[in-house]
Design a protein around this motif. Sequence first.
Motif, PDB file in Angstrom:
ATOM      1  N   TRP A 105       3.960  26.392  15.373  1.00 15.14           N
ATOM      2  CA  TRP A 105       3.490  27.597  14.701  1.00 15.14           C
ATOM      3  C   TRP A 105       4.461  28.741  14.968  1.00 15.14           C
ATOM      4  O   TRP A 105       4.968  28.879  16.089  1.00 15.14           O
ATOM      5  N   LEU A 106       4.686  29.547  13.949  1.00 15.04           N
ATOM      6  CA  LEU A 106       5.489  30.757  14.129  1.00 15.04           C
ATOM      7  C   LEU A 106       4.540  31.913  14.404  1.00 15.04           C
ATOM      8  O   LEU A 106       3.842  32.380  13.506  1.00 15.04           O
ATOM      9  N   ALA A 107       4.507  32.341  15.665  1.00 10.43           N
ATOM     10  CA  ALA A 107       3.676  33.491  16.027  1.00 10.43           C
ATOM     11  C   ALA A 107       4.394  34.770  15.609  1.00 10.43           C
ATOM     12  O   ALA A 107       5.603  34.909  15.814  1.00 10.43           O
ATOM     13  N   VAL A 108       3.652  35.693  15.023  1.00 13.82           N
ATOM     14  CA  VAL A 108       4.225  36.922  14.470  1.00 13.82           C
ATOM     15  C   VAL A 108       3.627  38.120  15.197  1.00 13.82           C
ATOM     16  O   VAL A 108       2.403  38.296  15.225  1.00 13.82           O
ATOM     17  N   GLU A 109       4.482  38.926  15.786  1.00 13.15           N
ATOM     18  CA  GLU A 109       4.040  40.117  16.510  1.00 13.15           C
ATOM     19  C   GLU A 109       3.744  41.229  15.504  1.00 13.15           C
ATOM     20  O   GLU A 109       4.643  41.649  14.758  1.00 13.15           O
ATOM     21  N   PRO A 123      11.535  42.157  27.591  1.00 13.32           N
ATOM     22  CA  PRO A 123      10.601  42.637  26.575  1.00 13.32           C
ATOM     23  C   PRO A 123       9.629  41.534  26.180  1.00 13.32           C
ATOM     24  O   PRO A 123       9.621  40.463  26.772  1.00 13.32           O
ATOM     25  N   SER A 124       8.844  41.775  25.170  1.00 12.02           N
ATOM     26  CA  SER A 124       7.867  40.779  24.724  1.00 12.02           C
ATOM     27  C   SER A 124       8.571  39.594  24.084  1.00 12.02           C
ATOM     28  O   SER A 124       9.784  39.605  23.843  1.00 12.02           O
ATOM     29  N   ALA A 125       7.788  38.564  23.751  1.00 14.36           N
ATOM     30  CA  ALA A 125       8.334  37.379  23.090  1.00 14.36           C
ATOM     31  C   ALA A 125       8.546  37.611  21.600  1.00 14.36           C
ATOM     32  O   ALA A 125       9.083  36.745  20.913  1.00 14.36           O
ATOM     33  N   GLY A 126       8.137  38.769  21.097  1.00 16.95           N
ATOM     34  CA  GLY A 126       8.273  39.074  19.680  1.00 16.95           C
ATOM     35  C   GLY A 126       9.686  39.474  19.300  1.00 16.95           C
ATOM     36  O   GLY A 126      10.563  39.578  20.156  1.00 16.95           O
ATOM     37  N   PRO A 127       9.910  39.671  18.027  1.00 16.37           N
ATOM     38  CA  PRO A 127       8.905  39.747  16.964  1.00 16.37           C
ATOM     39  C   PRO A 127       8.412  38.397  16.436  1.00 16.37           C
ATOM     40  O   PRO A 127       7.353  38.316  15.840  1.00 16.37           O
ATOM     41  N   PHE A 128       9.206  37.327  16.676  1.00 16.63           N
ATOM     42  CA  PHE A 128       8.819  36.003  16.192  1.00 16.63           C
ATOM     43  C   PHE A 128       9.024  34.991  17.312  1.00 16.63           C
ATOM     44  O   PHE A 128      10.045  35.017  18.005  1.00 16.63           O
ATOM     45  N   TYR A 129       8.068  34.089  17.453  1.00 19.33           N
ATOM     46  CA  TYR A 129       8.032  33.195  18.619  1.00 19.33           C
ATOM     47  C   TYR A 129       7.500  31.846  18.164  1.00 19.33           C
ATOM     48  O   TYR A 129       6.418  31.759  17.574  1.00 19.33           O
TER      49      TYR A 129
END
Length: 269
Positions: A105-109, A123-129
């Motif tokens: 799955w492509l998680a989207v921030e 930083p965070s795992a975003g913008p796409f993970y």
Amino acid sequence: MRSVIALLLSLCFAGLAHAATLTIDTGHGARPWTTAQLLARPDARDIRVPGDVSYHAERTYRAVPMKALLDGVPPDAHLQFTALDGFAAEIPAALILDGQGAQAWLAVEPDGARWPPLGDGKPSAGPFYLVWLNPSKGHVGPEQWPYQVASVKVLQDPAQRFPAMRPDATLPPGAAPVRGFAVFQRNCITCHTLNGQGDAKLGPDLNIPHNPTEYLREDMLRTLVRNPQNLRRWPQAKMPGFDAKVLSDRDLDDLVAYLKHMAGRKITP
């Protein structure tokens, strides 16, 4: 009035600064996807990831099935996920298109709702993970969870792109160094080059000038792979450990056999 305008402009620029675009090139031209476009897709939904590799905790994401973004990509293709910092994850398309139960799955921030920092100043795992459900069913390793993804491309597999990494072509297909090369591609190539070839930018070359089998006892090398902090510790250490759930004892045997074999096949760039 000027102060109000300045405030509005600053808010606008802040929003633009956080706006993110993922570029996907399936071999038929690059397609940019913005955060808003991905979140507006009808197949986007909330998923719960019990064993998130990067956050080391259960996480819930708004995500899109990765295979839905790979229209026209054949199962025998090879994908490279490149992150903002240059990290490049090499993933066979077949693992995403049919992971034998593992689901990519492509998680989207979302804009304006950033995920937590990863720790250690990251930083965070975003913008796409790229995250996985049931990863064990597809033998998905931790290096196949790329975060801060900026682009996805269909490329030739590493054996074709980087011939200096290949073991001797006269070896039979089932030979330990040949199997070890597959283990290397799955777990090591994201951070390490070999014989000066590869897209990795994070770790040292594993053959030039010296192969680790040339300066580490085999038990020490195995300790380094299983848990680097058990061999040497420093605050900036980035290498993850590969426990038996990720890298079986046989896989580790094969990886060591591959490295030993390549120590006799040095090619100086």
